[in-house]
Design an enzyme around this catalytic site. Structure first.
Site, PDB file in Angstrom:
ATOM      1  N   GLU A 135       0.889  -1.173   0.000  1.00 26.83           N
ATOM      2  CA  GLU A 135       0.000   0.000   0.000  1.00 26.83           C
ATOM      3  C   GLU A 135       0.919   1.212   0.000  1.00 26.83           C
ATOM      4  O   GLU A 135       1.573   1.503   0.995  1.00 26.83           O
ATOM      5  CB  GLU A 135      -0.912  -0.053   1.230  1.00 26.83           C
ATOM      6  CG  GLU A 135      -2.163   0.770   1.064  1.00 26.83           C
ATOM      7  CD  GLU A 135      -1.967   2.175   1.580  1.00 26.83           C
ATOM      8  OE1 GLU A 135      -1.567   3.034   0.759  1.00 26.83           O
ATOM      9  OE2 GLU A 135      -2.188   2.410   2.763  1.00 26.83           O
TER      10      GLU A 135
ATOM     11  N   GLU B 233       3.983  13.165  -4.825  1.00 23.50           N
ATOM     12  CA  GLU B 233       3.309  13.086  -3.528  1.00 23.50           C
ATOM     13  C   GLU B 233       4.052  13.992  -2.547  1.00 23.50           C
ATOM     14  O   GLU B 233       5.237  13.785  -2.277  1.00 23.50           O
ATOM     15  CB  GLU B 233       3.320  11.644  -3.015  1.00 23.50           C
ATOM     16  CG  GLU B 233       2.578  11.497  -1.706  1.00 23.50           C
ATOM     17  CD  GLU B 233       2.540  10.057  -1.186  1.00 23.50           C
ATOM     18  OE1 GLU B 233       3.599   9.421  -1.109  1.00 23.50           O
ATOM     19  OE2 GLU B 233       1.439   9.586  -0.862  1.00 23.50           O
TER      20      GLU B 233
HETATM   21  P1  NDP Z   1       9.364   4.898   3.988  1.00 23.73           P
HETATM   22  O1  NDP Z   1       8.680   4.155   2.913  1.00 23.73           O
HETATM   23  O2  NDP Z   1      10.849   4.981   3.972  1.00 23.73           O
HETATM   24  O3  NDP Z   1       8.989   4.262   5.429  1.00 23.73           O
HETATM   25  C1  NDP Z   1       7.911   3.415   5.679  1.00 23.73           C
HETATM   26  C2  NDP Z   1       8.373   2.215   6.519  1.00 23.73           C
HETATM   27  O4  NDP Z   1       9.324   1.447   5.779  1.00 23.73           O
HETATM   28  C3  NDP Z   1       9.088   2.604   7.811  1.00 23.73           C
HETATM   29  O5  NDP Z   1       8.833   1.626   8.797  1.00 23.73           O
HETATM   30  C4  NDP Z   1      10.545   2.548   7.395  1.00 23.73           C
HETATM   31  O6  NDP Z   1      11.428   2.390   8.471  1.00 23.73           O
HETATM   32  C5  NDP Z   1      10.545   1.322   6.507  1.00 23.73           C
HETATM   33  N1  NDP Z   1      11.647   1.264   5.560  1.00 23.73           N
HETATM   34  C6  NDP Z   1      12.440   2.271   5.110  1.00 23.73           C
HETATM   35  N2  NDP Z   1      13.333   1.805   4.239  1.00 23.73           N
HETATM   36  C7  NDP Z   1      13.115   0.468   4.124  1.00 23.73           C
HETATM   37  C8  NDP Z   1      13.729  -0.570   3.385  1.00 23.73           C
HETATM   38  N3  NDP Z   1      14.742  -0.336   2.563  1.00 23.73           N
HETATM   39  N4  NDP Z   1      13.243  -1.821   3.515  1.00 23.73           N
HETATM   40  C9  NDP Z   1      12.210  -2.090   4.337  1.00 23.73           C
HETATM   41  N5  NDP Z   1      11.611  -1.143   5.082  1.00 23.73           N
HETATM   42  C10 NDP Z   1      12.039   0.126   4.969  1.00 23.73           C
HETATM   43  O7  NDP Z   1       8.752   6.335   4.077  1.00 23.73           O
HETATM   44  P2  NDP Z   1       9.465   7.663   4.631  1.00 23.73           P
HETATM   45  O8  NDP Z   1       9.244   7.684   6.081  1.00 23.73           O
HETATM   46  O9  NDP Z   1      10.884   7.764   4.187  1.00 23.73           O
HETATM   47  O10 NDP Z   1       8.651   8.789   3.881  1.00 23.73           O
HETATM   48  C11 NDP Z   1       9.054   9.210   2.590  1.00 23.73           C
HETATM   49  C12 NDP Z   1       7.871   9.516   1.729  1.00 23.73           C
HETATM   50  O11 NDP Z   1       7.111   8.334   1.536  1.00 23.73           O
HETATM   51  C13 NDP Z   1       6.884  10.498   2.339  1.00 23.73           C
HETATM   52  O12 NDP Z   1       7.271  11.805   2.099  1.00 23.73           O
HETATM   53  C14 NDP Z   1       5.624  10.131   1.621  1.00 23.73           C
HETATM   54  O13 NDP Z   1       5.573  10.756   0.375  1.00 23.73           O
HETATM   55  C15 NDP Z   1       5.749   8.643   1.424  1.00 23.73           C
HETATM   56  N6  NDP Z   1       5.025   7.877   2.460  1.00 23.73           N
HETATM   57  C16 NDP Z   1       3.864   7.271   2.096  1.00 23.73           C
HETATM   58  C17 NDP Z   1       3.135   6.593   3.038  1.00 23.73           C
HETATM   59  C18 NDP Z   1       1.859   5.927   2.695  1.00 23.73           C
HETATM   60  O14 NDP Z   1       1.053   5.665   3.586  1.00 23.73           O
HETATM   61  N7  NDP Z   1       1.629   5.595   1.449  1.00 23.73           N
HETATM   62  C19 NDP Z   1       3.544   6.519   4.444  1.00 23.73           C
HETATM   63  C20 NDP Z   1       4.820   7.144   4.711  1.00 23.73           C
HETATM   64  C21 NDP Z   1       5.492   7.802   3.739  1.00 23.73           C
HETATM   65  P3  NDP Z   1      12.111   3.690   9.138  1.00 23.73           P
HETATM   66  O15 NDP Z   1      11.016   4.523   9.663  1.00 23.73           O
HETATM   67  O16 NDP Z   1      12.937   3.074  10.187  1.00 23.73           O
HETATM   68  O17 NDP Z   1      12.892   4.359   8.049  1.00 23.73           O
END
Ligand code: NDP
Length: 504
Positions: A280, A411
């Site tokens: 998602e 986004e």
């Molecule tokens: P991420 O996709 O990096 O983070 C979401 C989750 O994935 C967190 O638990 C994160 O851990 C984890 N994660 C990060 N890198 C990896 C990896 N390589 N492998 C597996 N898991 C990983 O989102 P961000 O927090 O960096 O946000 C960046 C952008 O993403 C936002 O500006 C927004 O545009 C979008 N976003 C979209 C969301 C949605 O609901 N569709 C939710 C959040 C963000 P950790 O927090 O430890 O980095």
């Protein structure tokens, strides 16, 4: 562009009957939610086998309150060996207890969790707000009640799986690895854990590094509900630890919510394995207002669509398409309504727009907003006061936006709306679908036939009609294209945690 400004009193709304006294100053009195009933521990270990245990080797990182930048707690920084420990605990619980329980017994545990969440709802709401920056009225009225509703809903399914998929024999998958983001920490946990457990799987959940506290509070609930050890495990650590979890060979199911960039990396890591995957990801939703729409209701829907949760919502209505004939009256109303939003202390019950979740996310929003100005769009921000500390951003609206602008394509994940126009329904559909994403959309019109036509034509997993951002555990949610695949919620959400291959 200034990001902070001194407080100025606003004129009272005409409906207050004070308009005859021009410039009568008024402000909402502070209405802070109490925090004295909250006990946040100074340090949280990983939650494995129903025990809080330090990471091995012992390593921690700091979690802060984004509204004050003050430290809240230290949490364990898991290692690869800890991931393995958590997967082994989940596997053992799957084989020895959870998958052997009849659905009616699993249901009892889920009902118990739902009821405890309701009983402890105030505590959860306050901790969620302190850790994420979202307004208390949203965590209190949306996040926590919906999280409890998901556990109630899936508890109801746990002993009825055989009836959900006619002609098929549903079987649990095994161990589920779940990685969730920071925008709805408790709600995303519920979306992931409730269907997984109802279907007989055990889980390891990795919350986002900025927002692990309600997950660790939930660990307490797991113990309170007497769940067998190892059924729910929670580990914290950076993205690489999320990837270790996803790659672990003894995981059967991967569920991820977050950015499209990380979603693609996870899809690659899982490709060619036996693991079932749901993603998602991001969105750039179109919210379309036709000239026959009830404008005042549409204004509320537009505001809720983009400024709810500071716009940090994957399905946020970040692109507003207005039919040309109502563009000017709608814009006037929208700007006036925007100016009434109260931005500030998320723990204040009057706050509409709280703190951005992190300095990194604030910088991303600022960068994209600056790109909008540089590319020639016209910016409007209300004249509101921002707190001196914490990560705050003024609700923002752009006009004169072209389809090619970055603010119309990317986004932003912040309180930033791009307003565009259209003349015909066909043009609206073409513009709305002109995005790599396909998560959600909104349509405002009084014609039912037009709603059905638009819903069929738009490439979006969810289309709201004359409303926006409505969530319910019985409704499936998920995307097309770069917004991911698979559905969460409803019966569809069960299918993601079951093997349905064996026809009966
Ligand atoms: P991420 O996709 O990096 O983070 C979401 C989750 O994935 C967190 O638990 C994160 O851990 C984890 N994660 C990060 N890198 C990896 C990896 N390589 N492998 C597996 N898991 C990983 O989102 P961000 O927090 O960096 O946000 C960046 C952008 O993403 C936002 O500006 C927004 O545009 C979008 N976003 C979209 C969301 C949605 O609901 N569709 C939710 C959040 C963000 P950790 O927090 O430890 O980095």
């Amino acid at each position: 562009m200034t990001l902070t400004k001194k407080a100025e009193s606003r004129p009272a709304p005409a409906s207050w009957g004070l308009a005859s006294r021009p410039g009568a100053p008024w402000e909402y009195a502070p209405a802070p939610e109490a925090t004295d009933h909250i006990r946040i521990r100074p340090e949280y270990g990983l939650f494995i086998d129903n025990e809080f245990t330090p990471a091995k080797p012992k390593k921690t990182f700091q979690v802060i309150n984004p509204a004050t930048e003050e430290p809240l707690a230290k949490v364990a920084h898991a290692s690869k060996a800890d991931v393995d420990r958590a997967v082994r605990a989940a596997r053992s619980a799957y084989q020895n207890t959870w998958s052997r329980l009849p659905g009616s017994e699993r249901a009892k545990y889920l009902y118990r969790i739902a009821r405890i969440l309701q009983e402890r709802s105030r505590e959860f709401a306050v901790v969620e707000t302190m850790n994420s920056g979202k307004p208390i009225k949203e965590s209190r009225d949306v996040d926590v009640p919906l999280a409890a509703a998901h556990f109630f809903y899936y508890a109801g399914w746990a002993d009825k799986l055989d009836f959900a998929f006619s002609g098929l024999t549903p079987r649990s998958l095994g161990v589920a690895a779940q990685v969730i983001p920071w925008n709805f920490p408790l709600l995303m946990l519920a979306w992931k854990i409730a269907p997984a457990l109802a279907c007989g799987n055990t889980v390891i959940l990795k919350p986002a590094s900025t927002t692990p506290l309600t997950a660790y509070l939930f660990a307490d609930v797991v113990r309170q509900a007497d769940l067998p050890p190892g059924v729910v495990n929670i580990i914290t650590g950076p993205g690489e630890i999320g990837m270790e979890l996803v790659r672990h060979p003894d995981v059967n199911k991967v569920a991820f919510t977050g950015s499209t960039a990380v979603g693609k990396m996870i899809a690659k890591a899982v490709a060619g394995t036996h693991k079932k995957l749901t993603l998602e990801l991001g969105g750039k939703a179109a919210n379309i207002v036709f000239d026959d729409a009830p404008l005042d209701q549409a204004i509320e829907g537009i505001i809720n669509g983009i400024y709810f949760n500071q716009g940090e919502v994957c399905c946020a209505g970040s692109r507003l398409f207005v039919q040309e004939s109502v563009y000017e009256p709608l814009l006037d109303k929208l700007k006036a309504r925007l100016s009434t939003l109260r931005v500030g202390d998320p723990l204040d019950k009057n706050t509409d727009v709280g703190a951005i979740n992190s300095a990194t996310q604030l910088a991303k929003i600022q960068e994209l907003v600056e790109s909008g100005v540089e590319e020639g769009a016209e910016i409007f921000q209300p004249d509101c006061e921002l707190p001196g500390r914490g990560y705050f951003f003024r609700p923002t609206l752009f006009t004169s936006v072209s389809q090619s602008h970055r603010i119309a394509q990317e986004e932003i994940f912040g309180p930033v709306l791009s307003v565009l126009t259209f003349r015909t329904p066909e043009e609206a559909v073409e513009k709305a679908n002109n995005t790599p994403y396909g998560l959600s959309a909104g349509v405002w019109t009084e014609k039912g036939s037009r709603i059905f036509k638009m819903v069929a034509a738009m490439k979006a997993g969810v289309v709201w009609a004359n409303t926006f951002n409505r969530f319910d555990p019985t409704s499936p949610f998920g995307g097309y294209k770069e917004s991911g695949y698979g559905r969460e919620g409803g019966i569809h959400g069960l299918g993601a945690y079951l093997s349905l291959d064996g026809a009966s």
